[in-house]
Design a protein around this motif. Structure first.
Motif, mmCIF file in Angstrom:
data_model
loop_
_atom_site.group_PDB
_atom_site.id
_atom_site.type_symbol
_atom_site.label_atom_id
_atom_site.label_comp_id
_atom_site.label_asym_id
_atom_site.label_seq_id
_atom_site.Cartn_x
_atom_site.Cartn_y
_atom_site.Cartn_z
ATOM 1 N N ILE A 66 -20.217 13.659 49.062
ATOM 2 C CA ILE A 66 -18.861 13.501 48.543
ATOM 3 C C ILE A 66 -17.933 14.210 49.516
ATOM 4 C CG2 ILE A 66 -17.249 14.089 46.687
ATOM 5 C CD1 ILE A 66 -19.542 13.857 44.727
ATOM 6 N N PRO A 70 -12.789 12.979 43.741
ATOM 7 C CA PRO A 70 -12.446 11.778 42.969
ATOM 8 C C PRO A 70 -11.090 11.927 42.294
ATOM 9 C CG PRO A 70 -14.673 12.519 42.470
ATOM 10 C CD PRO A 70 -14.051 13.579 43.312
ATOM 11 N N ASP A 71 -10.357 10.821 42.193
ATOM 12 C CA ASP A 71 -9.037 10.856 41.554
ATOM 13 C C ASP A 71 -9.131 11.302 40.101
ATOM 14 O OD1 ASP A 71 -7.687 10.041 43.837
ATOM 15 O OD2 ASP A 71 -7.941 7.916 43.350
ATOM 16 N N LEU A 73 -11.709 13.100 38.071
ATOM 17 C CA LEU A 73 -12.974 13.836 38.109
ATOM 18 C C LEU A 73 -13.733 13.699 36.792
ATOM 19 C CD1 LEU A 73 -14.884 15.680 39.665
ATOM 20 C CD2 LEU A 73 -13.602 17.624 38.765
ATOM 21 N N TYR A 76 -15.428 10.399 36.631
ATOM 22 C CA TYR A 76 -16.504 10.380 37.630
ATOM 23 C C TYR A 76 -17.740 11.122 37.107
ATOM 24 C CZ TYR A 76 -18.745 10.762 42.195
ATOM 25 O OH TYR A 76 -19.638 10.683 43.235
#
Length: 162
Positions: A66, A70-71, A73, A76
């Motif tokens: 990663i 992530p936009d 989280l 995700y």
């Protein structure tokens, strides 16, 4: 907003798990409700699943799988948990002692660097800045100074490892 996320990713990469601990403490009850509704898991098992999922996320950040945060989280991590359940991954498989020790040593050495050296390494390795952009961001005279500062920071970490 991307700067704090990038800083969070950097801290995770050097072994600082405070962000994940805070996330767990804030989210475990919501996660347990979601896991109970979606997968019929009791709260204790849901908490274990969240812990294991956060550790998987940490491992993916630490080993470079990663590279950007992530936009969303939460979504995700819920997806990762869903995948763990579908694959029936066993719970609580701790890191090997050697890897856990290596990560702790690396974090300690990174924290011994000065703030500028930490920032240079963060910009170069975790945000992907080239030497020109790094020099401009740090206020160096040119790209050569940025390259020398990066080298000096790496050398200091290497010396601390010995």
């Amino acid at each position: 907003m991307s700067a704090p996320l990038a800083e969070t990713l950097t801290q995770l990469r050097v072994g600082n798990q405070k962000f994940l601990i805070d996330f767990y403490q804030r989210s475990r009850h919501l996660f347990a409700r979601w896991a109970q509704r979606q997968h019929r898991l009791p709260a204790a098992r849901a908490h274990e699943l969240l812990q294991d999922t956060l550790l998987d996320f940490y491992d993916q950040v630490a080993d470079g799988r990663i590279t950007i945060m992530p936009d969303d989280l939460r979504a995700y991590l819920y997806g990762m948990a869903r995948q763990r359940l579908a694959a029936q991954v066993p719970a609580h498989q701790p890191l090997p002692a050697a890897e856990a020790s290596r990560r702790q040593r690396l974090l300690a050495q990174f924290n011994q660097l000065g703030a500028d050296a930490q920032q240079v390494l963060t910009y170069f390795y975790f945000q992907g800045y080239g030497f020109e952009k790094l020099g401009g961001k740090m206020g160096f005279a040119n790209a050569t100074v940025a390259r020398l500062q990066k080298s000096a920071g790496l050398r200091k970490i290497y010396e601390l490892l010995k």
